[in-house]
Scaffold this active site. Sequence first.
Site, mmCIF file in Angstrom:
data_model
loop_
_atom_site.group_PDB
_atom_site.id
_atom_site.type_symbol
_atom_site.label_atom_id
_atom_site.label_comp_id
_atom_site.label_asym_id
_atom_site.label_seq_id
_atom_site.Cartn_x
_atom_site.Cartn_y
_atom_site.Cartn_z
ATOM 1 N N TYR A 152 -7.676 -7.536 -18.343
ATOM 2 C CA TYR A 152 -7.264 -6.413 -17.484
ATOM 3 C C TYR A 152 -8.414 -5.419 -17.260
ATOM 4 O O TYR A 152 -8.302 -4.496 -16.481
ATOM 5 C CB TYR A 152 -6.049 -5.726 -18.102
ATOM 6 N N TYR A 157 0.990 -0.722 -16.183
ATOM 7 C CA TYR A 157 1.022 -1.925 -17.018
ATOM 8 C C TYR A 157 0.662 -1.585 -18.462
ATOM 9 O O TYR A 157 -0.124 -0.671 -18.720
ATOM 10 C CB TYR A 157 0.073 -2.992 -16.457
HETATM 11 P P1 NAI Z 1 0.357 -5.650 -4.230
HETATM 12 O O1 NAI Z 1 -1.013 -6.221 -4.078
HETATM 13 O O2 NAI Z 1 1.436 -6.241 -3.413
HETATM 14 O O3 NAI Z 1 0.329 -4.064 -4.022
HETATM 15 C C1 NAI Z 1 -0.799 -3.243 -4.214
HETATM 16 C C2 NAI Z 1 -0.858 -2.314 -3.026
HETATM 17 O O4 NAI Z 1 -1.865 -1.314 -3.156
HETATM 18 C C3 NAI Z 1 -1.134 -3.060 -1.706
HETATM 19 O O5 NAI Z 1 -0.082 -2.851 -0.788
HETATM 20 C C4 NAI Z 1 -2.426 -2.431 -1.237
HETATM 21 O O6 NAI Z 1 -2.581 -2.449 0.169
HETATM 22 C C5 NAI Z 1 -2.287 -1.028 -1.819
HETATM 23 N N1 NAI Z 1 -3.551 -0.274 -1.778
HETATM 24 C C6 NAI Z 1 -4.765 -0.682 -2.248
HETATM 25 N N2 NAI Z 1 -5.699 0.253 -1.966
HETATM 26 C C7 NAI Z 1 -5.046 1.275 -1.325
HETATM 27 C C8 NAI Z 1 -5.472 2.543 -0.787
HETATM 28 N N3 NAI Z 1 -6.747 2.942 -0.844
HETATM 29 N N4 NAI Z 1 -4.537 3.332 -0.203
HETATM 30 C C9 NAI Z 1 -3.236 2.947 -0.122
HETATM 31 N N5 NAI Z 1 -2.786 1.762 -0.618
HETATM 32 C C10 NAI Z 1 -3.675 0.942 -1.203
HETATM 33 O O7 NAI Z 1 0.692 -5.851 -5.799
HETATM 34 P P2 NAI Z 1 1.836 -5.258 -6.755
HETATM 35 O O8 NAI Z 1 1.795 -6.111 -7.967
HETATM 36 O O9 NAI Z 1 3.106 -5.092 -6.008
HETATM 37 O O10 NAI Z 1 1.230 -3.842 -7.188
HETATM 38 C C11 NAI Z 1 1.947 -2.642 -7.120
HETATM 39 C C12 NAI Z 1 1.725 -1.815 -8.372
HETATM 40 O O11 NAI Z 1 2.335 -2.474 -9.480
HETATM 41 C C13 NAI Z 1 0.253 -1.604 -8.749
HETATM 42 O O12 NAI Z 1 0.077 -0.291 -9.232
HETATM 43 C C14 NAI Z 1 0.080 -2.606 -9.875
HETATM 44 O O13 NAI Z 1 -0.984 -2.281 -10.732
HETATM 45 C C15 NAI Z 1 1.429 -2.464 -10.554
HETATM 46 N N6 NAI Z 1 1.764 -3.520 -11.507
HETATM 47 C C16 NAI Z 1 1.684 -4.824 -11.140
HETATM 48 C C17 NAI Z 1 1.947 -5.833 -12.052
HETATM 49 C C18 NAI Z 1 1.781 -7.261 -11.680
HETATM 50 O O14 NAI Z 1 1.677 -8.115 -12.564
HETATM 51 N N7 NAI Z 1 1.780 -7.595 -10.397
HETATM 52 C C19 NAI Z 1 2.344 -5.524 -13.459
HETATM 53 C C20 NAI Z 1 2.434 -4.097 -13.727
HETATM 54 C C21 NAI Z 1 2.143 -3.146 -12.780
#
Ligand code: NAI
EC number: 1.3.1.9
Length: 270
Positions: free
Chosen positions: A159, A149
Amino acid sequence: MYNLLKGKRGIITGALDQNSIAWKVAEKAHEEGATFVLTNAPIAMRMGEIKALAEKTGSQIIPADATSVEDIEKLYVEAQEILGGKIDFLLHSIGMSVNIRKNIPYAESNYDYFMKGIDVSAMSLHKMLSVAKKLDAINEGGSVVALTYMAAQRTYPFYTDMADIKAMLESIARSFGYHYGKEKKVRINTVSQSPTKTTAGTGIKGFGDFYDFADAIAPLGNADAESCADYCITLFSDLTRMVTMQNLFHDGGYSSTGVSSEVMERLAGE
Ligand code: NAI
């Protein structure tokens, strides 16, 4: 469909539920002819939704905590057995900050939580790359994408520690991209995505208001999870074979826009 990933084998982390960016990437990768394994932290598995995605995409699930080198080793070994060869693409879609979860202001960050955030959300990329390199688990020309991000470049107060953590993630992609590129032509990029309504996104205080602000700034509006998935697919494909060590903005033009007429009009109306 373009068959962009025909014959390619992958590992997709981070699909928690239907809103997850990784969920959409898995659906698109399947449509584009890839085979892959899904992985997530064991605790996320217990919530169970990932099984539906596995069935839909004909993939198997391998639980792995991305902070555990042992789990990651097992992940690569089993993934190669299941898929029948080395990996062509890897999606790192993992983010979590305890300081954000607990609503702790940035200047008062708890350092145990900060370390946890670094380990889960940034160092995990280094671990996944380091283990892959050691096991020689990724094919020449393979492609790794991690989601990030823009708070890594500009300050967004809400953030908190994730801003610093994302800066580290992007740096790891660049640094490792050099070494893995030299040795095996493996490409490593980060995609800097618009605010997106997922579990991780909406967990951030003030996310809803900021989502609307970003949408009003970006000439194309906020990029959604599905279009992010499309972009990731292009990066996994051979069409982008010379792109590496980049932080690529996928944000409808937000990062290049100072202010929009829409926002100016709103302010003038107040
Ligand atoms: P999400 O909550 O669906 O996905 C995050 C994932 O990380 C989850 O599936 C969770 O179980 C996993 N996770 C957490 N701890 C873990 C561990 N110890 N080992 C393995 N997996 C683990 O949310 P999202 O938004 O799809 O996030 C995916 C990526 O996108 C992240 O890196 C997030 O920072 C990034 N992102 C998200 C934005 C947003 O506004 N949603 C904007 C820009 C980047």
